[in-house]
Design a protein around this motif. Structure first.
Motif, PDB file in Angstrom:
ATOM      1  N   VAL A  62      13.560   2.129  -4.757  1.00  0.00           N
ATOM      2  CA  VAL A  62      13.137   2.350  -2.811  1.00  0.00           C
ATOM      3  C   VAL A  62      13.034   1.078  -2.097  1.00  0.00           C
ATOM      4  N   GLY A  63      13.259   0.593  -0.924  1.00  0.00           N
ATOM      5  CA  GLY A  63      12.722  -0.379  -0.283  1.00  0.00           C
ATOM      6  C   GLY A  63      12.097  -0.173   0.788  1.00  0.00           C
ATOM      7  N   SER A  64      11.436  -0.793   1.294  1.00  0.00           N
ATOM      8  CA  SER A  64       9.985  -0.803   2.748  1.00  0.00           C
ATOM      9  C   SER A  64       9.963  -2.056   3.593  1.00  0.00           C
ATOM     10  N   TYR A  65      10.111  -2.293   4.947  1.00  0.00           N
ATOM     11  CA  TYR A  65      10.084  -3.428   5.380  1.00  0.00           C
ATOM     12  C   TYR A  65       8.951  -2.446   6.500  1.00  0.00           C
TER      13      TYR A  65
ATOM     14  N   GLU B  59      -3.804   3.741  18.816  1.00  0.00           N
ATOM     15  CA  GLU B  59      -3.454   2.408  17.920  1.00  0.00           C
ATOM     16  C   GLU B  59      -3.499   2.970  15.992  1.00  0.00           C
ATOM     17  N   GLY B  60      -3.375   1.824  15.555  1.00  0.00           N
ATOM     18  CA  GLY B  60      -3.342   2.054  14.042  1.00  0.00           C
ATOM     19  C   GLY B  60      -1.758   0.490  13.274  1.00  0.00           C
ATOM     20  N   ALA B  61      -1.387   1.537  12.081  1.00  0.00           N
ATOM     21  CA  ALA B  61      -0.202   0.699  11.980  1.00  0.00           C
ATOM     22  C   ALA B  61       0.442   1.022  10.878  1.00  0.00           C
ATOM     23  N   VAL B  62       1.488   1.101  10.226  1.00  0.00           N
ATOM     24  CA  VAL B  62       2.279   1.626   9.835  1.00  0.00           C
ATOM     25  C   VAL B  62       2.566   0.994   8.442  1.00  0.00           C
ATOM     26  N   GLY B  63       1.556   1.845   7.100  1.00  0.00           N
ATOM     27  CA  GLY B  63       1.964   0.532   5.930  1.00  0.00           C
ATOM     28  C   GLY B  63       2.839   0.962   4.848  1.00  0.00           C
ATOM     29  N   SER B  64       3.206   0.451   3.801  1.00  0.00           N
ATOM     30  CA  SER B  64       4.213   0.849   2.777  1.00  0.00           C
ATOM     31  C   SER B  64       3.599   0.004   1.431  1.00  0.00           C
ATOM     32  N   TYR B  65       3.990   0.764  -0.010  1.00  0.00           N
ATOM     33  CA  TYR B  65       4.342   0.567  -1.100  1.00  0.00           C
ATOM     34  C   TYR B  65       5.102   1.267  -1.588  1.00  0.00           C
ATOM     35  N   ILE B  66       6.178  -0.202  -2.571  1.00  0.00           N
ATOM     36  CA  ILE B  66       6.244  -0.433  -3.582  1.00  0.00           C
ATOM     37  C   ILE B  66       6.197   0.006  -4.669  1.00  0.00           C
ATOM     38  N   HIS B  67       6.185   1.354  -5.271  1.00  0.00           N
ATOM     39  CA  HIS B  67       5.662   1.014  -6.753  1.00  0.00           C
ATOM     40  C   HIS B  67       6.548   0.949  -8.383  1.00  0.00           C
ATOM     41  N   ILE B  72       9.480   4.378  -7.328  1.00  0.00           N
ATOM     42  CA  ILE B  72       8.906   5.382  -5.461  1.00  0.00           C
ATOM     43  C   ILE B  72       8.234   4.232  -4.430  1.00  0.00           C
ATOM     44  N   GLY B  73       8.034   4.582  -3.535  1.00  0.00           N
ATOM     45  CA  GLY B  73       8.227   4.670  -2.459  1.00  0.00           C
ATOM     46  C   GLY B  73       6.694   4.949  -1.495  1.00  0.00           C
ATOM     47  N   ARG B 191       6.841   9.873   1.359  1.00  0.00           N
ATOM     48  CA  ARG B 191       7.525   9.297  -0.423  1.00  0.00           C
ATOM     49  C   ARG B 191       8.447   9.269  -0.787  1.00  0.00           C
ATOM     50  N   PHE B 192       9.284   8.392  -1.256  1.00  0.00           N
ATOM     51  CA  PHE B 192      10.508   8.501  -2.151  1.00  0.00           C
ATOM     52  C   PHE B 192      10.571   8.335  -3.582  1.00  0.00           C
ATOM     53  N   GLN B 193      11.084   9.285  -4.080  1.00  0.00           N
ATOM     54  CA  GLN B 193      11.128   8.765  -5.577  1.00  0.00           C
ATOM     55  C   GLN B 193      12.241   8.710  -5.716  1.00  0.00           C
TER      56      GLN B 193
END
Lengths: 197, 197
Positions: A62-65, B59-67, B72-73, B191-193
């Motif tokens: 799984v990737g993100s950008y 307003e705000g932000a989109v965040g990501s986390y790759i584990h 897992i993303g 969430r993608f596994q």
């Protein structure tokens, strides 16, 4: 007979994933023309990238950008046959490219088959309305052309690859399939744009 | 009268987002007790963190986390009232914490209200089945308790915050709301596994 360089052999190997001697043989037979060599190999049933697209994929990553300071975010699952390929530089770079592509172009779906039937029906209706009054066979021809254009804009695999618009995203993936020798598929993606509904 | 230290004032300001003089006044009135001071301020209608939770966020932000090497993303949109707050370190750190929380715990929904009605009905049915034979009022009490536990496991805002399990994720967010002085909401997450259906 044309002189075949090592660079030409490498280019053909990258494109097809085939062995050095096979690629050299094809280049010799086609006077060093890469595209003709690909066709020559295909004619001989050696288009391995095409054959591999049917194989099972359950590994991958799984990737993100995150784009524009977090105003756009993308999550994408790319599958391969083995974890070994998933960790390779070619695969990881493809994954990054695909995430970036989705961030930049916001496709509706991965492929034409995956587009919502209602959206497709509405598009078709609009196109028919735009060319009303023309003979039926001409209308159908124009509508098909417009749908093809719609797919090219809205389907990830049909889109021109942002980093090299002469290639489609699907072709970009096939190039990696040929190189790593494993089937690779885009399983799913999600794109968040800040504040959208 | 208790001696009020600068550290106490700072702690109360961080908790409530209120001005220095207001916080000092509260601490003086409550002999330096932080929790009592919060209550004192609330009684006076000065619980700004509570009030701010109703305000508009676009307003705000989109965040990501790759584990785990891409197995897992997570993609998560966190909204604030202004871009200024969205770029702040407090907000960005909260965004990172929330992405990590979702990666680690795989919540079903943001809040109890957002859980699918069918899933909830099925849970309730299972709980009722587990305690059959008991008096009706006892059954209802046990079922409510089990549902509360289910929410605490499955709803992001109800979950214990992974980095500090004594706090809930919702409380962690309220802490930042109080500090930055703006409403903040979790808009959505995905969430993608790898390989899941």
């Amino acid at each position: 007979m044309a002189q075949i360089t090592a660079a030409q052999v490498k280019e053909l190997r990258d494109k097809t994933g085939l062995g050095m001697m096979t690629c050299k043989e094809a280049l010799v037979a086609c006077d060093g023309d890469i595209e003709k060599s690909v066709d020559w190999l295909r004619t001989k049933g050696l288009d391995t990238a095409g054959k591999r697209t049917g194989r099972a994929t359950k590994e991958g990553a799984v990737g993100s950008y995150i784009h524009m300071n977090g105003r756009i975010g993308v999550l994408l699952e790319l599958n391969s046959e083995t974890d070994f390929v998933a960790r390779s530089e070619d695969f990881q770079q493809l994954l990054g490219d695909l995430c970036m592509q989705v961030a930049a172009t916001a496709p509706l779906a991965i492929s034409p088959e995956a587009i919502d039937k209602d959206i497709l029906a509405r598009e078709r209706e609009i196109y028919v309305g735009q060319v009303s009054g023309k003979p039926e066979n001409i209308v159908e021809q124009i509508v098909e052309g417009k749908l093809k254009k719609f797919y090219k804009e809205q389907c990830l695999l049909e889109q021109p690859f942002v980093k090299d618009p002469n290639t489609s995203v699907g072709e970009r993936i096939k190039g990696v399939i040929a190189k790593v020798g494993e089937n690779i598929i885009v399983r799913r993606f999600t794109r968040f744009q800040l504040g959208e509904d």
